[in-house]
Write a protein that holds these residues in place. Structure first.
Motif, PDB file in Angstrom:
ATOM      1  N   SER A 251       0.830  -1.210   0.000  1.00 17.94           N
ATOM      2  CA  SER A 251       0.000   0.000   0.000  1.00 17.94           C
ATOM      3  C   SER A 251       0.861   1.256   0.000  1.00 17.94           C
ATOM      4  O   SER A 251       0.524   2.264  -0.648  1.00 17.94           O
ATOM      5  N   ALA A 252       2.012   1.226   0.706  1.00 18.60           N
ATOM      6  CA  ALA A 252       2.903   2.381   0.735  1.00 18.60           C
ATOM      7  C   ALA A 252       3.532   2.624  -0.629  1.00 18.60           C
ATOM      8  O   ALA A 252       3.694   3.778  -1.063  1.00 18.60           O
ATOM      9  N   VAL A 253       3.898   1.544  -1.328  1.00 18.61           N
ATOM     10  CA  VAL A 253       4.476   1.678  -2.662  1.00 18.61           C
ATOM     11  C   VAL A 253       3.473   2.314  -3.615  1.00 18.61           C
ATOM     12  O   VAL A 253       3.802   3.243  -4.378  1.00 18.61           O
ATOM     13  N   ILE A 254       2.237   1.840  -3.568  1.00 22.66           N
ATOM     14  CA  ILE A 254       1.208   2.370  -4.461  1.00 22.66           C
ATOM     15  C   ILE A 254       0.889   3.825  -4.130  1.00 22.66           C
ATOM     16  O   ILE A 254       0.695   4.655  -5.031  1.00 22.66           O
ATOM     17  N   GLN A 255       0.854   4.170  -2.854  1.00 19.54           N
ATOM     18  CA  GLN A 255       0.651   5.567  -2.468  1.00 19.54           C
ATOM     19  C   GLN A 255       1.775   6.446  -2.999  1.00 19.54           C
ATOM     20  O   GLN A 255       1.542   7.583  -3.423  1.00 19.54           O
ATOM     21  N   ASP A 256       3.000   5.903  -3.009  1.00 16.79           N
ATOM     22  CA  ASP A 256       4.143   6.661  -3.506  1.00 16.79           C
ATOM     23  C   ASP A 256       4.026   6.899  -5.010  1.00 16.79           C
ATOM     24  O   ASP A 256       4.316   7.991  -5.506  1.00 16.79           O
ATOM     25  N   TYR A 257       3.616   5.857  -5.750  1.00 13.47           N
ATOM     26  CA  TYR A 257       3.359   6.039  -7.180  1.00 13.47           C
ATOM     27  C   TYR A 257       2.339   7.155  -7.383  1.00 13.47           C
ATOM     28  O   TYR A 257       2.525   8.050  -8.225  1.00 13.47           O
ATOM     29  N   ALA A 258       1.237   7.091  -6.648  1.00 15.46           N
ATOM     30  CA  ALA A 258       0.161   8.064  -6.812  1.00 15.46           C
ATOM     31  C   ALA A 258       0.647   9.483  -6.518  1.00 15.46           C
ATOM     32  O   ALA A 258       0.293  10.438  -7.225  1.00 15.46           O
TER      33      ALA A 258
END
Length: 341
Positions: A251-258
């Protein structure tokens, strides 16, 4: 939740096509009919390819091709001093005039293209929906995609880019609909590939939520499918099995992409199927979305693959979620900047 992309000018088109043509190298492709025999097809030269091979920017192609089309199956391709193998799946209804989307599907560590197709069925399901599907084999013993890009190892990005150019000389391929997906190490490579090459519109990662960092101005649509009970690449972060590095939570990786792609700060959350939760960030740069499909209780196996269906440790969602169908849906929604259609 499909979103339409804005369309830049022809300068962006020229840049994309130039990147493809500059990557072209002299190649020799030959088709393997079985393990004991093979038949050669004509040699491509850099000069000829640069003059004629291109991805379609308007959805159509002329009837003639630089080289004859190849039959679906196991093929080989010479890149530099190395002969590489890949599996090709082409829709039966291809008429050579209407540009087709193409997706590269990369296998995981210790696997190969045959096993990847058995797991994902991307070739079977993709061609049924009009995609050309390419499933290459990595090099090494055991096979592994070169991530991060070690200059002393295989130039996998160059190989894929050159192979795309070769296929563009044989098929009518859409410049705005070139995609990458993969499993585990293949997912990590796919994420790196779409950042390093402007030819790719979107990426979908399965069982490896890789935090690839694209250059400024690159924001390919990004999807991840990850199981919460993955023992190899921990969903909640931690050390990857067989490696010395730790990874952050999915979830942290995806938030970073966003955040890097300028998406809306809060995702849209929904349940596409029982046992799977989705967090989708919209409003991203270049019209792309960032999506995480979380498979509750899912393990490292590709959801709904034969292995997953037989795995007593995975959840019902891990055994039944059509990850391949969800990936094809996501990819089909996104187009790279290209000329007006």
């Amino acid at each position: 939740m499909p979103r339409k992309m804005g369309v830049p000018g022809w300068a962006a088109v020229a840049a994309v096509i130039a990147a493809l043509l500059l990557a072209a190298v002299p190649v020799l492709a030959r088709q393997h009919h079985d393990a004991a025999a093979s038949a050669s097809v004509p040699v491509s030269s850099a000069a000829t390819t640069a003059g004629s091979a291109r991805l379609s920017t308007d959805g159509t192609c002329v009837a003639s091709r630089l080289h004859p089309a190849l039959s679906s199956g196991l093929l080989s391709y010479r890149y530099g001093e190395t002969t590489r193998t890949y599996r090709l799946f082409v829709p039966a209804r291809d008429d050579g005039r209407h540009a087709l989307p193409v997706v590269f599907d990369f296998h995981g560590f210790k696997a190969d293209g045959a096993l990847e197709e058995q797991r994902s069925r991307m070739g079977v399901l993709g061609v049924a929906r009009g995609f050309v599907v390419v499933t290459p084999d990595a090099l090494g013993t055991p096979r592994r995609w070169n991530t991060p890009a070690d200059p002393g190892k295989a130039d996998d990005v160059g190989f894929v880019t050159a192979l795309l150019g070769e296929l563009a000389s044989r098929y009518c391929l859409d410049a705005g609909r070139v995609y990458a997906t993969g499993h585990s190490n293949g997912a990590e490579f796919a994420a790196a590939l779409v950042c390093r090459s402007p030819l790719f519109a979107a990426v979908a990662m399965v069982s490896s939520t890789s935090d690839a960092r694209c250059p400024a101005g690159r924001a390919p649509a990004t999807m991840a499918v990850h199981g919460t009970a993955d023992p190899s690449v921990p969903y909640n972060g931690g050390q990857v099995v067989g490696a010395t590095v730790s990874v952050p939570a999915a979830s942290a990786v995806i938030q970073d992409y966003a955040a890097r792609y300028g998406c809306a700060s809060a995702p849209v959350r929904y349940e596409p199927t029982p046992g799977v939760t989705a967090a989708r960030y919209t409003g991203c740069a270049q019209g792309g979305d960032v999506l995480l499909d979380t498979v509750i209780g899912g393990t490292h196996l590709w959801p709904a693959s034969p292995e997953a269906r037989a795995d007593p440790h995975t959840s019902t969602a891990g055994r039944t979620f059509d990850a391949t169908g969800a990936i094809l849906d996501f990819l089909a929604e996104h187009h790279a900047p290209t000329a007006p259609r």
